[in-house]
Motif scaffolding. Structure first.
Motif, PDB file in Angstrom:
ATOM      1  N   ILE A  87       0.883  -1.175   0.000  1.00 43.84           N
ATOM      2  CA  ILE A  87       0.000   0.000   0.000  1.00 43.84           C
ATOM      3  C   ILE A  87       0.911   1.214   0.000  1.00 43.84           C
ATOM      4  O   ILE A  87       1.627   1.465   0.975  1.00 43.84           O
ATOM      5  N   THR A  91      -0.756   6.552   4.918  1.00 44.02           N
ATOM      6  CA  THR A  91      -1.386   7.603   5.731  1.00 44.02           C
ATOM      7  C   THR A  91      -2.758   7.964   5.134  1.00 44.02           C
ATOM      8  O   THR A  91      -3.759   8.063   5.858  1.00 44.02           O
ATOM      9  N   GLY A 156       6.289  15.108  -3.062  1.00 49.18           N
ATOM     10  CA  GLY A 156       6.201  14.434  -1.772  1.00 49.18           C
ATOM     11  C   GLY A 156       7.036  15.187  -0.763  1.00 49.18           C
ATOM     12  O   GLY A 156       8.023  15.857  -1.119  1.00 49.18           O
ATOM     13  N   THR A 157       6.666  15.062   0.504  1.00 54.17           N
ATOM     14  CA  THR A 157       7.267  15.903   1.541  1.00 54.17           C
ATOM     15  C   THR A 157       8.273  15.160   2.429  1.00 54.17           C
ATOM     16  O   THR A 157       8.686  15.700   3.454  1.00 54.17           O
ATOM     17  N   PRO A 159       7.801  12.653   4.599  1.00 51.72           N
ATOM     18  CA  PRO A 159       7.243  12.758   5.956  1.00 51.72           C
ATOM     19  C   PRO A 159       7.989  11.943   7.001  1.00 51.72           C
ATOM     20  O   PRO A 159       7.884  12.221   8.188  1.00 51.72           O
ATOM     21  N   ARG A 185       0.118  18.003  -3.270  1.00 54.05           N
ATOM     22  CA  ARG A 185       0.792  17.021  -2.433  1.00 54.05           C
ATOM     23  C   ARG A 185      -0.249  15.916  -2.191  1.00 54.05           C
ATOM     24  O   ARG A 185      -0.900  15.872  -1.139  1.00 54.05           O
ATOM     25  N   GLY A 187      -0.063  12.468  -1.792  1.00 52.23           N
ATOM     26  CA  GLY A 187       0.163  11.566  -0.660  1.00 52.23           C
ATOM     27  C   GLY A 187       0.451  10.117  -0.991  1.00 52.23           C
ATOM     28  O   GLY A 187       0.449   9.282  -0.084  1.00 52.23           O
ATOM     29  N   ALA A 188       0.723   9.804  -2.242  1.00 48.15           N
ATOM     30  CA  ALA A 188       1.139   8.435  -2.607  1.00 48.15           C
ATOM     31  C   ALA A 188       2.092   8.573  -3.794  1.00 48.15           C
ATOM     32  O   ALA A 188       1.664   8.771  -4.938  1.00 48.15           O
ATOM     33  N   GLU A 206      10.349  14.066  -5.198  1.00 51.82           N
ATOM     34  CA  GLU A 206      10.442  13.842  -3.754  1.00 51.82           C
ATOM     35  C   GLU A 206      11.921  13.627  -3.474  1.00 51.82           C
ATOM     36  O   GLU A 206      12.615  12.927  -4.213  1.00 51.82           O
ATOM     37  N   LEU A 209      13.086   8.754  -1.592  1.00 50.34           N
ATOM     38  CA  LEU A 209      12.066   7.699  -1.652  1.00 50.34           C
ATOM     39  C   LEU A 209      12.764   6.348  -1.603  1.00 50.34           C
ATOM     40  O   LEU A 209      13.955   6.231  -1.899  1.00 50.34           O
TER      41      LEU A 209
HETATM   42  C1  IPD Z   1       4.917   7.139   1.322  1.00 44.06           C
HETATM   43  C2  IPD Z   1       4.082   7.850   0.289  1.00 44.06           C
HETATM   44  C3  IPD Z   1       4.205   9.342   0.447  1.00 44.06           C
HETATM   45  C4  IPD Z   1       5.651   9.783   0.379  1.00 44.06           C
HETATM   46  C5  IPD Z   1       6.495   9.047   1.382  1.00 44.06           C
HETATM   47  C6  IPD Z   1       6.352   7.542   1.183  1.00 44.06           C
HETATM   48  P1  IPD Z   1       4.022   4.770   2.200  1.00 44.06           P
HETATM   49  O1  IPD Z   1       4.838   5.741   1.156  1.00 44.06           O
HETATM   50  O2  IPD Z   1       4.470   7.491  -1.004  1.00 44.06           O
HETATM   51  O3  IPD Z   1       3.508  10.020  -0.573  1.00 44.06           O
HETATM   52  O4  IPD Z   1       5.719  11.156   0.631  1.00 44.06           O
HETATM   53  O5  IPD Z   1       7.837   9.432   1.242  1.00 44.06           O
HETATM   54  O6  IPD Z   1       7.128   6.876   2.150  1.00 44.06           O
HETATM   55  O7  IPD Z   1       4.775   4.851   3.496  1.00 44.06           O
HETATM   56  O8  IPD Z   1       2.651   5.287   2.298  1.00 44.06           O
HETATM   57  O9  IPD Z   1       4.148   3.451   1.519  1.00 44.06           O
END
Ligand code: IPD
Ligand code: CA
Ligand code: CA
Length: 265
Positions: A87, A91, A156-157, A159, A185, A187-188, A206, A209
């Motif tokens: 997945i 988040t 992507g930030t 996180p 942004r 989120g995936a 990003e 990654l």
């Molecule tokens: C995250 C998502 C998110 C990105 C993070 C990833 P995850 O993957 O792709 O958009 O900003 O750097 O780690 O943890 O939901 O598989």
């Protein structure tokens, strides 16, 4: 013999039902390393186990390099190694934001040969076989031809690395925001990159990654006519975390110039 995509794509769609059928997701969350921005749910593990089990039935000598297990980068050099983010956008998944996907890339001797990113909410399957073009639900897809002023930038930030990467991420987003149409942004990361391949956004970045975030997306972008590189403007190394920069060819040089002028990575 059936083409590999005819065998794999139905399995990945089937795995999507684990996501759309998930209930009481928040009750199943664990925080990785005590980081509230880095979560795993029982559904991440269930999707990963389902894919590993079913792919092994089709390809008994398959190796796996997947987010919710221990990995060995040398396995990418095997005849068949599947890089899986079960997945991507956990988040979002926990918040029922409905913007998450499954990302699967098949490596053979270090090279991505097959890629699929599946959004089970929209029932959209982005797929590619090396040298064979890129497809969205079986229809050819390609990157956009928009110029910078009309571009949307998805980013992507980082996180999970806010202290190290947060300030530079927003600095670059702001520099691009000044020249493009707008920023997003979503989120995936894997799905953001797939949307770039489909021409929906025009630039993605990003600053760090993991391989399962960008392995499938990199083939989708290349087969759709786009450019995707690391911070040196070179081919990304799949065996380790990496910065990822991607864009359509029209905006690439200005995009990368802004990257170089704005951040230091
Ligand atoms: C995250 C998502 C998110 C990105 C993070 C990833 P995850 O993957 O792709 O958009 O900003 O750097 O780690 O943890 O939901 O598989
Ligand atoms: Ca991910
Ligand atoms: Ca994940």
């Amino acid at each position: 013999m059936n083409k590999i995509e005819n065998l794999l794509l139905p399995l990945i769609r089937e795995a999507g039902k684990i996501m759309t059928g998930a209930r009481e997701i928040e009750d199943t969350v664990s925080e990785k390393g005590g980081d509230s921005a880095n979560m795993v749910t029982v559904y991440d593990v269930a999707v990963q186990n389902f894919l590993m089990q079913e792919i092994s039935k089709i390809i008994p000598d398959a190796f796996f390099f997947a987010e919710e297990k221990e990995n060995n980068a040398e396995d990418l050099m095997r005849d068949h190694c599947f890089v899986i983010d079960p997945i991507d956008g956990t988040t979002n998944f926990v918040h029922d934001y409905r913007y998450s996907c499954i990302s699967v890339a098949m490596f053979s001797k270090g090279d991505v040969k097959f890629a699929a990113v599946y959004d089970p909410y929209a029932d959209e399957m982005f797929s590619a076989v090396k040298g064979g073009g890129a497809f969205l639900n079986g229809e050819p897809m390609k990157v956009s031809d928009r110029d910078m002023a009309h571009s949307i930038v998805a980013f992507g930030t980082c996180p999970h690395m806010k202290k190290k990467m947060g300030e530079q991420s927003f600095r670059l987003a702001y520099a691009l925001y000044s020249e493009c149409s707008d920023v997003r942004r979503p989120g995936a990361a894997a799905l953001d990159i797939a949307h770039l391949a489909a021409g929906r956004n025009d630039i993605f970045f990003e600053l760090l990654l993991s391989p399962w975030d960008f392995a499938a997306g990199s083939l989708l972008v290349k087969e759709a006519g786009g450019i995707i590189t690391n911070s040196g403007g070179e081919k990304i190394d799949f065996s380790a975390p990496s910065p990822v920069f991607a864009a359509n060819p029209k905006v690439w040089s200005r995009f990368f110039e802004i990257v170089k002028n704005t951040i230091d990575i």
